[in-house]
Design a protein around this motif. Structure first.
Motif, PDB file in Angstrom:
ATOM      1  N   THR A   1     -27.152 -14.761  -0.925  1.00  0.00           N
ATOM      2  CA  THR A   1     -26.844 -15.068   0.472  1.00  0.00           C
ATOM      3  C   THR A   1     -25.709 -16.083   0.471  1.00  0.00           C
ATOM      4  O   THR A   1     -25.857 -17.179  -0.076  1.00  0.00           O
ATOM      5  CB  THR A   1     -28.083 -15.633   1.188  1.00  0.00           C
ATOM      6  OG1 THR A   1     -29.140 -14.669   1.065  1.00  0.00           O
ATOM      7  CG2 THR A   1     -27.801 -15.903   2.657  1.00  0.00           C
TER       8      THR A   1
ATOM      9  N   SER B   1     -22.773  -7.706  16.079  1.00  0.00           N
ATOM     10  CA  SER B   1     -22.385  -6.564  15.230  1.00  0.00           C
ATOM     11  C   SER B   1     -21.007  -6.051  15.612  1.00  0.00           C
ATOM     12  O   SER B   1     -20.158  -5.752  14.750  1.00  0.00           O
ATOM     13  CB  SER B   1     -23.399  -5.422  15.367  1.00  0.00           C
ATOM     14  OG  SER B   1     -24.620  -5.816  14.831  1.00  0.00           O
TER      15      SER B   1
ATOM     16  N   ARG C   1     -31.427 -11.321  -3.863  1.00  0.00           N
ATOM     17  CA  ARG C   1     -30.216 -11.095  -3.056  1.00  0.00           C
ATOM     18  C   ARG C   1     -29.396 -12.372  -3.030  1.00  0.00           C
ATOM     19  O   ARG C   1     -29.942 -13.470  -3.025  1.00  0.00           O
ATOM     20  CB  ARG C   1     -30.576 -10.712  -1.612  1.00  0.00           C
ATOM     21  CG  ARG C   1     -31.184  -9.337  -1.483  1.00  0.00           C
ATOM     22  CD  ARG C   1     -30.908  -8.772  -0.115  1.00  0.00           C
ATOM     23  NE  ARG C   1     -29.534  -8.365   0.040  1.00  0.00           N
ATOM     24  CZ  ARG C   1     -29.089  -7.666   1.088  1.00  0.00           C
ATOM     25  NH1 ARG C   1     -29.946  -7.320   2.052  1.00  0.00           N
ATOM     26  NH2 ARG C   1     -27.834  -7.311   1.169  1.00  0.00           N
TER      27      ARG C   1
ATOM     28  N   VAL D   1     -25.869 -14.110   6.748  1.00  0.00           N
ATOM     29  CA  VAL D   1     -27.023 -13.965   7.654  1.00  0.00           C
ATOM     30  C   VAL D   1     -26.769 -14.767   8.920  1.00  0.00           C
ATOM     31  O   VAL D   1     -26.297 -15.903   8.848  1.00  0.00           O
ATOM     32  CB  VAL D   1     -28.330 -14.449   6.977  1.00  0.00           C
ATOM     33  CG1 VAL D   1     -29.517 -14.312   7.943  1.00  0.00           C
ATOM     34  CG2 VAL D   1     -28.586 -13.662   5.700  1.00  0.00           C
TER      35      VAL D   1
ATOM     36  N   ARG E   1     -24.741 -11.105   0.996  1.00  0.00           N
ATOM     37  CA  ARG E   1     -24.797 -10.931   2.467  1.00  0.00           C
ATOM     38  C   ARG E   1     -24.509 -12.255   3.173  1.00  0.00           C
ATOM     39  O   ARG E   1     -24.612 -13.338   2.600  1.00  0.00           O
ATOM     40  CB  ARG E   1     -26.171 -10.426   2.885  1.00  0.00           C
ATOM     41  CG  ARG E   1     -27.267 -11.427   2.576  1.00  0.00           C
ATOM     42  CD  ARG E   1     -28.636 -10.984   3.029  1.00  0.00           C
ATOM     43  NE  ARG E   1     -29.631 -11.972   2.624  1.00  0.00           N
ATOM     44  CZ  ARG E   1     -30.898 -11.957   2.981  1.00  0.00           C
ATOM     45  NH1 ARG E   1     -31.363 -10.983   3.771  1.00  0.00           N
ATOM     46  NH2 ARG E   1     -31.743 -12.877   2.577  1.00  0.00           N
TER      47      ARG E   1
ATOM     48  N   SER F   1     -18.949 -10.692   2.943  1.00  0.00           N
ATOM     49  CA  SER F   1     -20.132  -9.898   2.597  1.00  0.00           C
ATOM     50  C   SER F   1     -20.738  -9.285   3.863  1.00  0.00           C
ATOM     51  O   SER F   1     -20.455  -9.696   4.999  1.00  0.00           O
ATOM     52  CB  SER F   1     -21.169 -10.784   1.920  1.00  0.00           C
ATOM     53  OG  SER F   1     -20.593 -11.421   0.812  1.00  0.00           O
ATOM     54  N   THR F   2     -21.613  -8.331   3.643  1.00  0.00           N
ATOM     55  CA  THR F   2     -22.265  -7.616   4.752  1.00  0.00           C
ATOM     56  C   THR F   2     -23.041  -8.597   5.639  1.00  0.00           C
ATOM     57  O   THR F   2     -23.647  -9.549   5.141  1.00  0.00           O
ATOM     58  CB  THR F   2     -23.272  -6.603   4.160  1.00  0.00           C
ATOM     59  OG1 THR F   2     -22.667  -5.970   3.062  1.00  0.00           O
ATOM     60  CG2 THR F   2     -23.714  -5.587   5.194  1.00  0.00           C
ATOM     61  N   LEU F   3     -23.005  -8.321   6.918  1.00  0.00           N
ATOM     62  CA  LEU F   3     -23.699  -9.212   7.874  1.00  0.00           C
ATOM     63  C   LEU F   3     -25.121  -8.707   8.121  1.00  0.00           C
ATOM     64  O   LEU F   3     -25.341  -7.523   8.414  1.00  0.00           O
ATOM     65  CB  LEU F   3     -22.927  -9.247   9.202  1.00  0.00           C
ATOM     66  CG  LEU F   3     -23.522 -10.162  10.271  1.00  0.00           C
ATOM     67  CD1 LEU F   3     -23.381 -11.639   9.876  1.00  0.00           C
ATOM     68  CD2 LEU F   3     -22.866  -9.920  11.626  1.00  0.00           C
ATOM     69  N   SER F   4     -26.092  -9.622   8.005  1.00  0.00           N
ATOM     70  CA  SER F   4     -27.485  -9.308   8.381  1.00  0.00           C
ATOM     71  C   SER F   4     -27.853 -10.190   9.571  1.00  0.00           C
ATOM     72  O   SER F   4     -27.559 -11.399   9.556  1.00  0.00           O
ATOM     73  CB  SER F   4     -28.446  -9.627   7.234  1.00  0.00           C
ATOM     74  OG  SER F   4     -28.205  -8.766   6.168  1.00  0.00           O
ATOM     75  N   ILE F   5     -28.468  -9.591  10.588  1.00  0.00           N
ATOM     76  CA  ILE F   5     -28.886 -10.366  11.775  1.00  0.00           C
ATOM     77  C   ILE F   5     -30.415 -10.403  11.770  1.00  0.00           C
ATOM     78  O   ILE F   5     -31.079  -9.363  11.679  1.00  0.00           O
ATOM     79  CB  ILE F   5     -28.348  -9.718  13.061  1.00  0.00           C
ATOM     80  CG1 ILE F   5     -26.804  -9.669  12.984  1.00  0.00           C
ATOM     81  CG2 ILE F   5     -28.807 -10.486  14.299  1.00  0.00           C
ATOM     82  CD1 ILE F   5     -26.168  -8.768  14.008  1.00  0.00           C
ATOM     83  N   VAL F   6     -30.927 -11.615  11.806  1.00  0.00           N
ATOM     84  CA  VAL F   6     -32.381 -11.819  11.668  1.00  0.00           C
ATOM     85  C   VAL F   6     -32.880 -12.546  12.910  1.00  0.00           C
ATOM     86  O   VAL F   6     -32.223 -13.478  13.385  1.00  0.00           O
ATOM     87  CB  VAL F   6     -32.677 -12.662  10.406  1.00  0.00           C
ATOM     88  CG1 VAL F   6     -34.168 -12.916  10.256  1.00  0.00           C
ATOM     89  CG2 VAL F   6     -32.127 -11.983   9.173  1.00  0.00           C
TER      90      VAL F   6
END
Lengths: 412, 315
Positions: A118, A75, A116, A63, A61, A92-97
């Motif tokens: 990162t 997004s 995971r 981040v 992912r 890779s997939t985007l995660s927003i934290v």
């Protein structure tokens, strides 16, 4: 009967024997279906590897630590930017934290999180972000930087969303890229086929030597005809192989998705499609006969199967060398390198196939085919002479200028 | 002696010399094989027979000398009119007997279909009809050898060259082979064969050459060869008489009740007249002509003795 016709008849007799002896055996079926077996195993292996890679990708992912108001814009921009990449090249997939009091420490913690992968973490103000990224993942860092830029631009009140109208342009009849691609494919195709098929010729004289049949052949037929016949016989086997797989692939081609078929349409050889196909077949034949005649001559000197097996590496290296030379020539048409590759006999068929893709003239091909045929004859002659001297231990006899007229024979 | 042209002979060879790695194997062989004859090349092992035949056929080139084959200076030009059975037999093991014969015919210009038809006939002639569709690898050594021999005659050549054709054959197959050779001669073919078994040569050859030490030591008919040794006479007088020895040719040795001695150069009659006149009478008289084997041993033996002496002198 003229000597030429007699030699031709003898050659075809030997070719017929070799062709039948090779084709009508169970081993030939294994050989014929070898590409299917190799393809099947490669597909299984490839699917397994892809599955493993996909699994790993699912766990990887990117981040971005950003306040919730920015999450929607991030997004949306991420989705838009991803369209610029091919599926297998996408980040890779985007995660927003959501940020914590110490975003830098939070980023390091995310990076080190177990279970995971990162790839990179972006934190801090979106217009002056920091990106925590391993040195090897420079492109991933670039992507997050571009995402931040897009997010900032999209967040402005005066942001404009551009929507372009796309008009289908006619495809140019001939493109340089298409020609170069055609050239490379022709060179590679001939290389692949000869790599697969021409090496078989190397051990064909071993049968005659082991069975002592060579003495019968050498008494009945000039060695040049023996060599020529064996080469033609094995070439017949190669043609059968190519025809079989050509037919199979021709049927499979009907199932190709239109998008890929359209891509194939960009292959635009300079001499035109039909002439290119004929020249490809001609140059494959000449490449096979040239390399085959050399391998036959060398292999005939070997006295054991071990020696023949030892020859396989240098033979492969010669073929790879010719491929490299001809590939370089196809990339640089009209260069000195291309001329050398076109004239040097062993690389000539490869290079001339590349030339057919890049240059529309036909006459150089007629010249080249004649030139290559001359070298096939030369290699066969030299191979036969070396065999006569080395294996049959025959001297050359007196040269004709030292021969004295024969005396009449007195009745005994 | 009339001069004949090369075209009049099936094979001529003049001064053929061959060296392998500096060692002379054939040292100036001359041959002249008349058309329509059965001609034997005899010699001990290592005499150079096979090398000579290979040079004549053009399998290897002589280092020096000249040869003609059926009138052609280049052996290849006569290739389709020649049949050859090499000393080292060789066939493709996966081929069927009939195909193998047809293949050898096809190499010499015979159409495949005709070759198969003749192959079937020839196999039947030598009692191998049942093996026509057997693969060579399933045949016995003798049967495979016969198949190869048939392959060398299937195209009905004018000249058939057989290198040690009888080796490896049992007596029954040897007889079949002899019959085949005679049948080919009757057809009009010339047969040139090498052997070191005298019995076959004695029965078959019209003419023969003896090669030893890489050179031709003798050329002529079987009778000529036998004539190189005097006939042996066994004479038995009416009464034993020790004084008789003085009246017999030198070298006479007692044997049983009589004497054994070589035929005098002027024949037996003058001697017999003298013995009768002296009152010894004739109780028994046998004249034994020497065999080819004996002639061969003497001719080859003398060469070997000479070579041995030369080597000793050189040492």
């Amino acid at each position: 009967m003229s000597p030429f016709r007699r030699a031709l008849r003898q050659m075809l007799t030997i070719a017929r024997r070799d062709f039948i002896a090779t084709v009508f055996t169970p081993v030939f079926l294994l050989f014929l279906f070898a590409p299917a077996l190799i393809g099947g195993m490669s597909t299984i292996g490839g699917l397994g590897a892809a599955s493993m890679a996909d699994g790993a990708a699912d766990r990887a992912r990117l981040v971005v630590i950003a306040p919730p108001p920015l999450a929607a814009i991030l997004s949306r921009e991420d989705a838009r930017l991803r369209k610029l990449f091919r599926h297998d090249e996408r980040p890779s997939t985007l995660s927003i934290v959501a940020p914590q009091p110490d975003p830098a420490a939070q980023a390091r913690a995310l990076m080190g999180e177990q279970g995971r992968d990162t790839d990179a973490v972006l934190y801090g103000p979106i217009d002056r972000p920091s990106i925590l990224v391993p040195a090897r993942s420079r492109l991933t860092g670039n992507y997050l930087e571009a995402l931040a830029q897009a997010t900032v631009s999209a967040g402005r009140p005066d942001a404009v969303v551009v929507s372009a109208t796309r008009i289908a342009a006619p495809r140019p009849a001939v493109s340089l890229g298409g020609q170069h691609q055609s050239g490379f494919l022709a060179v590679f195709g001939i290389f692949f086929l000869t790599l697969f098929l021409a090496g078989q010729v190397v051990g064909t004289m071993a049968e005659e030597r082991n069975n002592k049949v060579i003495e019968v052949l050498a008494a009945a037929v000039p060695l040049e005809a023996v060599f020529g016949g064996k080469l033609i016989g094995m070439f017949g086997v190669a043609v059968l192989f190519v025809a079989f797989w050509g037919t199979v692939l021709g049927q499979v081609a009907a199932l190709i998705p239109p998008a890929i078929a359209a891509d194939l349409g960009t292959l635009t050889p300079a001499v035109g499609g039909p002439a290119f196909a004929i020249l490809f077949a001609a140059y494959f034949s000449m490449a096979y006969l040239l390399l085959g005649s050399v391998f036959l001559g060398i292999g005939a000197q070997a006295s054991t199967m071990r020696e023949i097996q030892m020859l396989s590496l240098p033979i492969t290296l010669v073929q790879v060398g010719m491929f490299a030379l001809a590939s370089a020539a196809a990339r640089l048409p009209n260069s000195l390198l291309a001329r050398v590759a076109e004239i040097f006999p062993l690389s000539s068929p490869f290079a001339m196939a590349g030339r057919a893709a890049n240059s529309p003239e036909i006459w150089p091909h007629l010249l080249a085919l004649g030139w290559q045929a001359l070298w096939v004859a030369l290699f066969i002659t030299v191979g036969a002479r070396l065999f006569r001297r080395g294996v049959l231990q025959s001297g050359g006899g007196r040269p004709f200028w030292r021969r004295r007229p024969r005396d009449p024979i007195s009745a005994a | 002696m009339p001069e004949q042209r090369a075209e009049d002979w099936a094979v001529t060879a003049t001064g053929l010399i061959k060296r392998f790695e500096g060692k002379q194997v054939v040292g100036g062989v001359d041959l002249a094989v008349p058309r329509g004859a059965i001609y034997g090349v005899l010699g001990p092992n290592g005499a150079g027979k096979t090398t000579t035949l290979r040079m004549i056929l053009g399998i290897i080139e002589p280092d020096e000398g000249y040869r003609t084959l059926l009138g052609c200076e280049r052996p290849r030009d006569a290739g389709d009119r020649v049949g050859y059975l090499p000393e080292e037999r060789g066939l493709y093991p996966a081929m069927k007997a009939r195909e193998a014969i047809a293949f050898m015919g096809a190499l010499r210009g015979l159409a495949w279909g005709e070759g198969r038809r003749r192959a079937a006939d020839l196999l039947a002639q030598v009692g191998l009809a049942h093996a026509a569709d057997e693969k060579i690898r399933k045949l016995s050594k003798g049967m495979a050898q016969l198949v190869q021999l048939l392959g060398s005659v299937v195209h009905r050549p004018d000249l058939i060259v057989l290198d040690e054709p009888f080796s490896g054959l049992d007596p029954v197959n040897q007889e079949k082979l002899e019959a085949l050779i005679l049948a080919e001669r009757d057809r009009g073919a010339t047969i040139l064969f090498s052997t070191h078994v005298m019995a076959h040569a004695e029965r078959l050859c019209d003419r023969l050459a003896i090669i030893a030490g890489g050179q031709r030591q003798f050329e002529g008919t079987v009778d000529d060869a036998r004539a190189t040794l005097p006939a042996q006479v066994h004479y038995q007088p009416r009464q034993p008489n020790p004084a008789l020895a003085a009246q017999l040719p030198a070298g006479a040795t007692p044997e049983g009740d009589g004497w054994r001695f070589a035929m005098p150069p002027d024949g037996i009659e003058p001697l017999l007249n003298r013995l009768i006149a002296a009152g010894h009478g004739i109780a028994g008289l046998t004249i034994e002509r020497p065999t080819l084997h004996e002639a061969f041993v003497r001719i080859v033996g003398s060469v070997e003795d000479r070579r041995f002496a030369d080597r000793k002198a050189a040492a």
